[in-house]
Design a protein around this motif. Sequence first.
Motif, PDB file in Angstrom:
ATOM      1  N   LEU A 318       0.926  -1.375  -0.164  1.00 51.15           N
ATOM      2  CA  LEU A 318      -0.039  -0.117   0.003  1.00 51.15           C
ATOM      3  C   LEU A 318       0.826   1.319   0.107  1.00 51.15           C
ATOM      4  CD1 LEU A 318      -2.711   1.262   0.089  1.00 51.15           C
ATOM      5  CD2 LEU A 318      -2.794   1.137   2.412  1.00 51.15           C
ATOM      6  N   PRO A 319       1.747   1.365   0.921  1.00 46.29           N
ATOM      7  CA  PRO A 319       2.596   2.545   0.849  1.00 46.29           C
ATOM      8  C   PRO A 319       3.204   2.973  -0.588  1.00 46.29           C
ATOM      9  CG  PRO A 319       3.248   1.332   2.910  1.00 46.29           C
ATOM     10  CD  PRO A 319       2.369   0.445   1.752  1.00 46.29           C
ATOM     11  N   TYR A 320       3.603   1.810  -1.364  1.00 48.90           N
ATOM     12  CA  TYR A 320       4.120   2.147  -2.811  1.00 48.90           C
ATOM     13  C   TYR A 320       2.895   2.504  -3.769  1.00 48.90           C
ATOM     14  CZ  TYR A 320       8.477   0.039  -0.817  1.00 48.90           C
ATOM     15  OH  TYR A 320       9.406  -0.393   0.075  1.00 48.90           O
ATOM     16  N   VAL A 321       1.926   1.736  -3.417  1.00 53.68           N
ATOM     17  CA  VAL A 321       0.671   2.166  -4.357  1.00 53.68           C
ATOM     18  C   VAL A 321       0.461   3.575  -4.134  1.00 53.68           C
ATOM     19  CG1 VAL A 321      -1.670   1.821  -4.913  1.00 53.68           C
ATOM     20  CG2 VAL A 321      -0.314  -0.136  -4.299  1.00 53.68           C
ATOM     21  N   VAL A 322       0.227   4.292  -2.989  1.00 47.13           N
ATOM     22  CA  VAL A 322      -0.096   5.407  -2.639  1.00 47.13           C
ATOM     23  C   VAL A 322       0.932   6.530  -3.312  1.00 47.13           C
ATOM     24  CG1 VAL A 322      -0.148   7.185  -0.881  1.00 47.13           C
ATOM     25  CG2 VAL A 322      -1.242   5.173  -0.839  1.00 47.13           C
ATOM     26  N   GLN A 323       2.249   6.162  -3.181  1.00 52.35           N
ATOM     27  CA  GLN A 323       3.037   7.067  -3.999  1.00 52.35           C
ATOM     28  C   GLN A 323       3.095   6.828  -5.457  1.00 52.35           C
ATOM     29  OE1 GLN A 323       7.251   5.726  -2.741  1.00 52.35           O
ATOM     30  NE2 GLN A 323       6.667   5.342  -0.727  1.00 52.35           N
ATOM     31  N   LEU A 324       2.684   5.726  -5.793  1.00 51.50           N
ATOM     32  CA  LEU A 324       2.515   5.871  -7.194  1.00 51.50           C
ATOM     33  C   LEU A 324       1.154   6.633  -7.794  1.00 51.50           C
ATOM     34  CD1 LEU A 324       3.284   1.964  -8.150  1.00 51.50           C
ATOM     35  CD2 LEU A 324       4.428   4.072  -9.101  1.00 51.50           C
ATOM     36  N   ALA A 325       0.227   6.418  -7.151  1.00 50.38           N
ATOM     37  CA  ALA A 325      -0.995   7.272  -7.151  1.00 50.38           C
ATOM     38  C   ALA A 325      -0.822   8.571  -7.211  1.00 50.38           C
ATOM     39  CB  ALA A 325      -2.154   6.562  -6.294  1.00 50.38           C
ATOM     40  N   ASN A 326       0.154   9.061  -6.239  1.00 51.23           N
ATOM     41  CA  ASN A 326       0.110  10.383  -5.964  1.00 51.23           C
ATOM     42  C   ASN A 326       1.203  10.965  -6.987  1.00 51.23           C
ATOM     43  OD1 ASN A 326      -1.438  10.397  -3.763  1.00 51.23           O
ATOM     44  ND2 ASN A 326       0.324  10.218  -2.388  1.00 51.23           N
ATOM     45  N   LEU A 327       2.327  10.380  -7.520  1.00 53.37           N
ATOM     46  CA  LEU A 327       3.224  11.006  -8.125  1.00 53.37           C
ATOM     47  C   LEU A 327       3.159  10.444  -9.675  1.00 53.37           C
ATOM     48  CD1 LEU A 327       6.145  10.911  -5.693  1.00 53.37           C
ATOM     49  CD2 LEU A 327       4.659  12.902  -6.309  1.00 53.37           C
ATOM     50  N   GLY A 328       2.585   9.153  -9.740  1.00 54.88           N
ATOM     51  CA  GLY A 328       2.716   8.603 -11.024  1.00 54.88           C
ATOM     52  C   GLY A 328       4.046   7.970 -11.305  1.00 54.88           C
ATOM     53  N   ILE A 329       4.561   8.144 -12.520  1.00 51.83           N
ATOM     54  CA  ILE A 329       5.964   7.542 -12.905  1.00 51.83           C
ATOM     55  C   ILE A 329       7.008   8.232 -12.112  1.00 51.83           C
ATOM     56  CG2 ILE A 329       6.422   8.736 -14.836  1.00 51.83           C
ATOM     57  CD1 ILE A 329       7.328   5.983 -16.257  1.00 51.83           C
ATOM     58  N   LYS A 330       6.876   9.427 -11.754  1.00 52.05           N
ATOM     59  CA  LYS A 330       7.810  10.225 -10.962  1.00 52.05           C
ATOM     60  C   LYS A 330       8.145   9.541  -9.745  1.00 52.05           C
ATOM     61  CE  LYS A 330       6.615  14.695 -13.080  1.00 52.05           C
ATOM     62  NZ  LYS A 330       6.647  16.060 -12.789  1.00 52.05           N
ATOM     63  N   ALA A 331       7.252   8.719  -9.183  1.00 47.93           N
ATOM     64  CA  ALA A 331       7.430   7.935  -8.022  1.00 47.93           C
ATOM     65  C   ALA A 331       8.701   7.184  -8.112  1.00 47.93           C
ATOM     66  CB  ALA A 331       6.246   7.068  -7.411  1.00 47.93           C
ATOM     67  N   LEU A 332       9.193   6.613  -9.306  1.00 48.19           N
ATOM     68  CA  LEU A 332      10.121   5.583  -9.274  1.00 48.19           C
ATOM     69  C   LEU A 332      11.505   6.474  -9.061  1.00 48.19           C
ATOM     70  CD1 LEU A 332       9.067   4.006 -12.563  1.00 48.19           C
ATOM     71  CD2 LEU A 332       8.713   3.188 -10.251  1.00 48.19           C
ATOM     72  N   ASP A 333      11.600   7.871  -9.496  1.00 48.20           N
ATOM     73  CA  ASP A 333      12.583   8.317  -9.059  1.00 48.20           C
ATOM     74  C   ASP A 333      12.573   9.169  -7.734  1.00 48.20           C
ATOM     75  OD1 ASP A 333      13.785   8.352 -11.808  1.00 48.20           O
ATOM     76  OD2 ASP A 333      12.313  10.019 -12.382  1.00 48.20           O
ATOM     77  N   ALA A 334      11.530   9.337  -7.199  1.00 46.18           N
ATOM     78  CA  ALA A 334      11.463   9.791  -5.756  1.00 46.18           C
ATOM     79  C   ALA A 334      11.777   8.734  -4.827  1.00 46.18           C
ATOM     80  CB  ALA A 334      10.032  10.255  -5.543  1.00 46.18           C
ATOM     81  N   ASN A 335      11.459   7.417  -5.087  1.00 45.56           N
ATOM     82  CA  ASN A 335      11.677   6.332  -4.086  1.00 45.56           C
ATOM     83  C   ASN A 335      12.685   5.334  -4.741  1.00 45.56           C
ATOM     84  OD1 ASN A 335      11.637   4.194  -2.483  1.00 45.56           O
ATOM     85  ND2 ASN A 335       9.817   4.478  -2.061  1.00 45.56           N
TER      86      ASN A 335
END
Length: 363
Positions: A318-335
């Motif tokens: 869930l924490p990763y799903v939330v990050q992807l939902a909030n940031l989209g593909i940019k979550a891959l760089d943020a985390n």
Amino acid sequence: MEIGVPKETKDQEFRVGLSPSSVRVLSESGHTVFVETQAGTGAGFTDNDYSSAGAEIVDTAEAAWNREMVVKVKEPLKTEYKLLQKNQLLFTYLHLAADRQLTEHLIDSGTCAIAYETVEQPGANRLPLLTPMSIIAGRLAVQFGARFLERQQGGRGVLLGGVPGVKPGKVVILGGGVVGTEAAKIAVGMGAGVQILDVNVERLSYLETLFGSRVELLYSNSAHIEAAVKEADLLIGAVLIPGKKAPILVSRELVKQMRPGSVIVDVAVDQGGCVETLHPTSHTSPVYIDEGVVHYGVPNMPGAVPWTSTQALNNSTLPYVVQLANLGIKALDANPALGKGLNVKNHRLVHPAVLEVFPDLGK
């Protein structure tokens, strides 16, 4: 973001990508979750549970798949290949090293495919989204192994715990990681004799602090494997090399030397398996006999306990799903940990370990 949760299509796969409580978290964060009708039924969640959590219930798989992100449990099957979409985020278990055809279809589709099993936190093989299912699979491996040792199931008729006056069964575990450790806990609890073989001496030292003299700990080499496997009533494959195919540690010739009716359970089967004679099976038809030995090769073992498995998986994803939902593909760089989960992007295979298996697909 619009998030789709389709019903799993793998044989007797009753887990579901998001639980109602996870849907509620996403809904409260401003995202819309589209759940295919009866997607959670097998795990004990009704459509009303999802509606109450804020989800929209859709009647078809297509309606769940036609979203910016799809969250699943198991890899897309052939019937789902046509549903893959360009630039869509797909978050699920993939195990691509053992499935060239799926890898090729993901590349062709243009889907941005992120695999649970390759999300990796800093440290030695810290795989947070693989761990909960590894715990469950390790525990189930002994339960299923004990069952198929029963004579009526084709086994030797051995009770793993033995009884006073009769020696217990012998469980040999190849690999002392999460799966192997959890398998040993259950086997020891049953009263079986247990051996664990691993190439990591530091891990063996840790296991000694955990089990003491109740488990025999051996360095994994061909001589030790050969001696242990021949005497095993239950052999459990628990070998993992992140992202790569599992190495073959047990040859057909060695399987021939096992006692008739012995049982092999290879938890590594979804990464190709570490036993030469073992191939994937299903919950509907879980075992077959080869060289007189019972082989169990169900790649989605935790699907047998979907109520437990779904919640355990969601606690981690869930924490990763939330990050992807909030940031989209940019979550891959943020985390960076999530970034390591990326397997396919922009029609290219990008994960280094999978590229070692299919180097031609990275061109």
